[in-house]
Design an enzyme around this catalytic site. Sequence first.
Site, PDB file in Angstrom:
ATOM      1  N   ASP A 117       0.849  -1.188   0.000  1.00  0.00           N
ATOM      2  CA  ASP A 117       0.000   0.000   0.000  1.00  0.00           C
ATOM      3  C   ASP A 117       0.891   1.246   0.000  1.00  0.00           C
ATOM      4  O   ASP A 117       2.058   1.188   0.391  1.00  0.00           O
ATOM      5  CB  ASP A 117      -0.897  -0.047   1.242  1.00  0.00           C
ATOM      6  CG  ASP A 117      -1.738   1.197   1.404  1.00  0.00           C
ATOM      7  OD1 ASP A 117      -2.349   1.632   0.417  1.00  0.00           O
ATOM      8  OD2 ASP A 117      -1.757   1.739   2.528  1.00  0.00           O
TER       9      ASP A 117
ATOM     10  N   ASP B 225      -0.302   5.181   0.734  1.00  0.00           N
ATOM     11  CA  ASP B 225      -0.613   6.171   1.773  1.00  0.00           C
ATOM     12  C   ASP B 225      -0.866   5.489   3.118  1.00  0.00           C
ATOM     13  O   ASP B 225      -1.695   4.589   3.231  1.00  0.00           O
ATOM     14  CB  ASP B 225      -1.846   6.981   1.371  1.00  0.00           C
ATOM     15  CG  ASP B 225      -1.654   7.702   0.045  1.00  0.00           C
ATOM     16  OD1 ASP B 225      -0.561   7.584  -0.541  1.00  0.00           O
ATOM     17  OD2 ASP B 225      -2.603   8.364  -0.422  1.00  0.00           O
TER      18      ASP B 225
END
EC number: 3.1.3.15
Length: 382
Positions: free
Chosen positions: A8, A10
């Site tokens: 991932d 953010d």
Amino acid sequence: MQKIVFIDRDGTLIAEPQPDQQVDSLAKLDFIPKAISAMRKIAEDTTYELVMVTNQDGLGTGSFPEDTFWPAHNKMMSTFAGENVNFAAVHIDRHFPHDNSSTRKPGVGMLTQYFEASYDLTNSFVIGDRLTDVQLAVNLGAKAILFMPPNGLAAVQSADVSGLTEAMKQAIVLQTGDWDEIYEFLRLPARTALVERNTKETQIRVELNLDGRGRADMHTGLGFFDHMLDQVAKHSGADLAIHVNGDLHIDEHHTIEDTALALGEAYRRALGDKRGISRYGFLLPMDEALAQVGIDFSGRPWLVWDAEFKREKIGDMPTEMFYHFFKSFSDTALCNLNIKVEGDNEHHKIEAIFKAFAKAIKMAVRRDINELDNLPSTKGVL
């Protein structure tokens, strides 16, 4: 087959600004502590393919114009590239949650190419700070590393137990807010083995995780034997589950011998090629008893036994089977064992042996992260 780390963006690699959760300027670009250095080590020291997977709600719309997104994103990518971190692919979904798009995490619409036979999803990982990242791991058939920085989103979400399905709980193999811990986990994957041994006399299943937490689940049909095997798990730090259906109506011999054979085989498999291990490993006192157990995972079975027991049984376990247990373990684990005990109380003596045996194993299987390419032998093979 190629293993992958799906990562991932953010909240995992870079901070997710509040309240808008948009990194839409260079001023908002802030790397998570240790992410860059840990990613560099992952890229250089492991064989995982690195793939970024990120939801960017409404990217390209008026609420999140493209020209505000790319400068910060490109700066992030160039920073990683400068540290020799090169992503094989970057998958960006632009949909809002209400669009219910199959390409938005936890959907796998963007990732169908990884279901090809050339990829090993079972031994791949998803790293992210949201429970949707955990669900993505479930949907991919991979494992999940839940990144939980202090006061991060995952810490709030994970408090809601109702949001975690049983499949998600099973998928999570690590929860941490420290990127160094993620690196060490990926660099030192868990050493596990499953052995099933079925004969006309016994049906045995052994599950072993050398790098566990000392959890034990013993069901051999012999209470004292279970108690001794509990010591192996507890004092070696391994997770160990042994389930036995044996012909105890005839004798205890087959149950104890075959359990030792299956357990030794599990250790041999879990150790693999033994690179990076200490190899050798204990004096252990228990009240008046003193046990000495030396072990060498040398690839050669041998047992030296200097222990005398005056009682026929301790609990429901014949004392003559103590020697036989360790001999059988040595035969299938392919290890040298040197066992000696002194003392007066028979229970204390054998329990001290099992505890010292566990401690010796713990010492011998310990890995040095800086020696993983080295084999502890001048012969070049163990």
